[in-house]
Motif scaffolding. Sequence first.
Motif, mmCIF file in Angstrom:
data_model
loop_
_atom_site.group_PDB
_atom_site.id
_atom_site.type_symbol
_atom_site.label_atom_id
_atom_site.label_comp_id
_atom_site.label_asym_id
_atom_site.label_seq_id
_atom_site.Cartn_x
_atom_site.Cartn_y
_atom_site.Cartn_z
ATOM 1 N N GLU A 119 35.831 36.783 33.937
ATOM 2 C CA GLU A 119 35.462 37.985 34.690
ATOM 3 C C GLU A 119 34.068 37.844 35.296
ATOM 4 O O GLU A 119 33.854 38.150 36.470
ATOM 5 C CB GLU A 119 35.511 39.209 33.768
ATOM 6 N N ALA A 122 34.085 35.142 38.106
ATOM 7 C CA ALA A 122 34.781 35.590 39.313
ATOM 8 C C ALA A 122 33.925 36.570 40.105
ATOM 9 O O ALA A 122 33.843 36.476 41.337
ATOM 10 C CB ALA A 122 36.114 36.225 38.940
ATOM 11 N N GLU A 138 38.977 39.391 48.357
ATOM 12 C CA GLU A 138 39.475 39.149 47.003
ATOM 13 C C GLU A 138 40.962 39.480 46.997
ATOM 14 O O GLU A 138 41.360 40.608 47.287
ATOM 15 C CB GLU A 138 38.743 40.024 45.995
ATOM 16 N N LYS A 141 42.108 38.717 40.866
ATOM 17 C CA LYS A 141 41.308 38.149 39.786
ATOM 18 C C LYS A 141 41.765 38.785 38.485
ATOM 19 O O LYS A 141 41.993 39.984 38.404
ATOM 20 C CB LYS A 141 39.798 38.331 40.007
ATOM 21 N N TYR A 152 42.365 32.839 33.032
ATOM 22 C CA TYR A 152 41.780 33.647 34.093
ATOM 23 C C TYR A 152 41.973 32.961 35.444
ATOM 24 O O TYR A 152 41.778 31.750 35.574
ATOM 25 C CB TYR A 152 40.286 33.885 33.846
ATOM 26 N N GLN A 153 42.342 33.750 36.443
ATOM 27 C CA GLN A 153 42.583 33.223 37.780
ATOM 28 C C GLN A 153 41.747 33.977 38.817
ATOM 29 O O GLN A 153 41.489 35.168 38.682
ATOM 30 C CB GLN A 153 44.062 33.354 38.161
ATOM 31 N N LEU A 154 41.345 33.239 39.823
ATOM 32 C CA LEU A 154 40.650 33.821 40.970
ATOM 33 C C LEU A 154 41.354 33.362 42.239
ATOM 34 O O LEU A 154 41.572 32.169 42.441
ATOM 35 C CB LEU A 154 39.184 33.382 41.003
ATOM 36 N N THR A 177 41.741 28.174 38.460
ATOM 37 C CA THR A 177 42.088 28.562 37.097
ATOM 38 C C THR A 177 41.784 27.397 36.168
ATOM 39 O O THR A 177 41.603 26.260 36.617
ATOM 40 C CB THR A 177 43.571 28.961 36.980
#
Length: 224
Positions: A119, A122, A138, A141, A152-154, A177
Motif C-alpha cells: 500500500e 503503491a 490508477e 491497487k 499486492y498489485q499495482l 506484483t
Amino acid sequence: MKNIQFLILILVLTSSCNFNAKIELPKAETVELKPFPKVEASIFENIFIVDENKCKKWNLPITRFKIEFPNNVKVDSAKIGIENFDYISFQIIENDIVIEEFSIGYSDRNRLFEKEFGEKSAEQTLTNLKKRFPKAKELYKGMAEFYGQTNYQLNAEIEIKEKTPQNFIGIYKMFRTNYYPKTTDFNPINLGWTANQNSEIMNKADFGTKGLSGEIWKTFEFIE
C-alpha cells in the motif's frame, strides 16, 4: 545493468525500497538450497538460469529460477560490477516501437507484510508517477491473485504523445506484483510489465497471460 527499460525505470525510481531499492544480500540460511538440477529449454530457443553463485556476483538477493525466451526479443540481464535492479528484462518491439516490456527484478518484501508495504509503495509510486505524467491513471491497487498467489498489485496507465529516444509512444498500461518461491516467504521476485495499445494486453487480467511477454512468463520456474 544497461537500462533499456524507460517505463519500468520510472517505477523503479519513484517507488520505495519495498519494490526495487538497493538492499543488502539476504542471509544464506533463509532458504535451504538443494543441489542444482540440470535445466534445459523446452519451449523457446534460449534459456536464462539464475543461481546463488550468479546472484552473489551480481550483488543481488539470492534466488534460483529459469525462464525461456525466443530470439525475436530484446534482452538485457544483470552484469558484474555495476548496480543491477533486475535479473533480466525483455522488450517486444514492432515497427521500432516498444509494445511490451517485461522485467524480473528483486524485492526485499516479506509475505507477512506484503499488504502493508504494498500500500505504501503503491501510493508513493502513483504520486511520483503523476508528477512526471499528470494524466497518469490508477487502474488498480490492492491484494489480488496472480498465478496461484495473492500479493499486492499495482496497475496504472500513462500516455506518451511524442516518441522517446527509447522508442516508447502511445498509451501504456503498467503492472507490478511480487511472486514468491513455494518454500519461503522471503526474497520474492518483483514482476514488472508495460504494454501499449498495440499489444494483445488490454487489461490487468491479460498481464502474464497474453502477448509474447505472457508466453515468456509461462516458462518461468523457481528452482528450489
